[in-house]
Design an enzyme around this catalytic site. Structure first.
Site, PDB file in Angstrom:
ATOM      1  CD  GLU A 350      -3.125   0.896   2.152  1.00  0.00           C
ATOM      2  OE1 GLU A 350      -4.196   0.340   1.830  1.00  0.00           O
ATOM      3  OE2 GLU A 350      -2.898   1.328   3.302  1.00  0.00           O
ATOM      4  CG  HIS A 381       6.037 -29.290   5.623  1.00  0.00           C
ATOM      5  ND1 HIS A 381       6.509 -30.572   5.443  1.00  0.00           N
ATOM      6  CD2 HIS A 381       6.729 -28.781   6.683  1.00  0.00           C
ATOM      7  CE1 HIS A 381       7.431 -30.837   6.358  1.00  0.00           C
ATOM      8  NE2 HIS A 381       7.585 -29.766   7.119  1.00  0.00           N
ATOM      9  CE  LYS A 503     -11.802   2.912   0.952  1.00  0.00           C
ATOM     10  NZ  LYS A 503     -11.330   3.994   1.850  1.00  0.00           N
TER      11      LYS A 503
END
Length: 540
Positions: A350, A381, A503
């Protein structure tokens, strides 16, 4: 200023061409690695931490050129401007003074405000921890629910989890961020309204996700017996918009202030960290601040050649802008640091995921790499196969805590052994000849599958013990690393315009999901089709 117009750039490019095919295995060979050893030359300390850069694909000449790059790009000037409270966030006309939140100098910016708010936090945290602050039936608080998103969630959640071993066992801390109702619903299953305190954290107090969850939580309190007039015993707000907090229904006395000169992803040191202070207590919160202050001082005063944040940032630029690395991995070999990679994803991407320079021109070079990670040994793993034998270069930060914070001490040598062995294996690799010997004459066809190219770069950060102070230093190290890279790339790490468009369109789409009719020409065909399917499922 463009990155490749700096005077040092041609020298760096020529140096990269010179060493790009060199193998770390050869640099560590006994014939080449004489005293002072490579590890001795490339291990640096600061702020209570140590960093071993020796398993990176660089030489003394590389570091000298990268430091020259930093100086030509004005890293020191940008650093000093930030600490001085200058407007280093020009697109929003703001300072970026998260460092002032942990400063102890009387002449540091905004110290009177910072001290007053921290004292208010401490009084409140002590009251909750001691049982003096009770719920509406007189029961002490046993659950704290922090509602926020982004910097209002990731930092506090990461720190509370990391410092669980020094947190009070009397209060459980829960974090709710996602607007998906499942996030809040799962917390509601585990809490009792008579014993729960909600901390609503939003700079504007208008954030969609946060306010949706806050309203649902408030309704849940009332539906489960809490009189509306008693909600003040259960809700506090943290915001730079106190009027909006009061409008929501939180008592003015229960409002804690944050400021617009602190970015959300840098805000855990402020009242945004109230959940941290309640969990670990005001004294340990002060230790967290002290650790960050240790790193601040190191960043301000250490020469770039031995400056941990500067070196972290410059090594990252070396791989991003010369080797073309598109991602980098953070692998904390500490379950306590489970949420550190998530926190760093926001901090790094960001902040530096930008394509516009400070002067408004567009960059013609890569900026932020994709940041990702998982605690060790879990990652071994899952994706270490790709790191060892895949064709993609992924630089890695290993983080090792040398002493355990838990009573199961016999586990710890195994954990550390895996961390150090992975860095060694990634560096050394295994040649085809070595693989043939392992495969043997019976299965020569197996040899290519047993070959490891090695030469995979890693940095190992060492923490003696995970304490509030060392954690504070570790977080500040990465904060300052981000600034160093932003200065070299000539971008603004303190805004986040990239979150705005989604947004805006989200509000339009939300209205269309419940509208009586929707104009199919309002959106592109794909989005219109998605809305139509969702409307059908929702019964619209």
């Amino acid at each position: 200023m463009t990155l490749n117009s700096l005077p040092v750039w041609p020298a760096l490019q020529a140096h990269y061409e010179e060493i790009r095919d060199a193998h770390l295995r050869d640099w560590f060979a006994p014939a080449n690695d004489r005293a002072p050893t490579r590890a001795e030359r490339f291990t640096f300390e600061g702020g209570g931490l140590a960093a071993d850069f020796s398993k990176n694909r660089l030489t003394d000449a590389t570091l000298a050129l990268l430091v020259r790059l930093a100086r030509e790009a004005g890293v020191e000037a940008r650093r000093d401007a930030m600490f001085a409270g200058e407007t280093v966030n020009p697109t929003e006309g703001r300072a970026a003074l998260h460092t002032a939140l942990r400063a102890n100098a009387a002449d540091a910016p905004f110290q009177a405000q910072v001290a007053a708010e921290r004292a208010k936090m401490a009084r409140f945290a002590d009251a909750v921890r001691s049982g003096a602050w009770t719920g509406y039936t007189g029961k002490r608080i046993r659950h704290v629910v922090n509602i926020g998103i982004g910097g209002s969630d990731l930092g506090p959640k990461m720190v509370v989890h990391a410092l669980h071993h020094v947190a009070t066992p009397d209060i459980a801390t829960h974090f709710v961020s996602n607007v998906d109702g499942a996030d809040l619903a799962r917390v509601l299953e585990r809490i009792d309204p008579e014993e729960t305190l909600a901390i609503i954290v939003s700079k504007t107090f208008t954030t969609l996700e946060t306010m949706t969850n806050a309203r649902s939580l408030r309704d849940w309190f009332v539906a489960n017996g809490c009189p509306e007039g008693a909600l003040a015993k259960h809700f506090v707000g943290v915001s730079a918009n106190p009027a909006e907090v009061v409008k929501f229904g939180i008592a003015e006395a229960n409002v804690f202030e944050m400021w617009d000169w602190v970015g959300g992803r840098y805000s855990l040191w402020s009242a945004v960290g109230l959940s941290i202070m309640i969990a670990i207590g005001p004294e340990r919160f002060d230790e967290l601040l002290a650790g960050a202050r240790d790193m601040d001082e190191h960043f301000r005063t250490a020469p770039l050649e031995r400056n941990l944040p500067a070196l972290q940032g410059l090594v990252g630029i070396w791989y991003r802008n010369f080797f073309g690395a598109q991602s980098y991995l953070v692998a904390p070999y500490s379950e306590a640091l489970h949420y550190l990679p998530s926190y760093l994803q926001q901090l790094e991407m960001e902040s530096n995921g930008k394509s516009a320079r400070i002067d408004g021109a567009f960059v013609d070079y890569p900026t932020s790499a994709v940041t990702w990670g998982e605690p060790g040994t879990n990652g071994q793993h899952a994706f270490f196969q790709m790191l060892h034998q895949g064709p993609t270069l992924v630089p890695i930060d290993f983080i090792a805590v040398l002493t355990p914070e838990h009573p199961l001490a016999s586990h710890h040598p195994k954990l550390l052994a895996n961390c150090f062995a992975q860095s060694e294996a990634l560096m050394l690799g295994r040649t085809l000849d070595e693989a043939r010997k392992i495969a043997g004459p019976a299965k020569p066809e197996l040899a290519p599958h047993l070959t490891f190219p090695g030469n995979r770069p890693t940095t190992t950060l060492l923490v003696d013990a995970l304490t509030p102070r060392t954690l504070g230093a570790l977080i500040a190290l990465y904060e300052h690393k981000v600034l160093v890279q932003a200065a070299v790339w000539n971008i603004n790490p303190f805004d986040q315009w990239g979150v705005e468009l989604g947004k805006i369109l989200g509000k339009v789409v939300e209205a269309d999901l419940t509208a009586a009719q929707v104009d199919p020409a309002k959106h592109d065909s794909s989005t219109s089709a998605l809305i139509a399917r969702a409307r059908k499922a929702l019964g619209e």
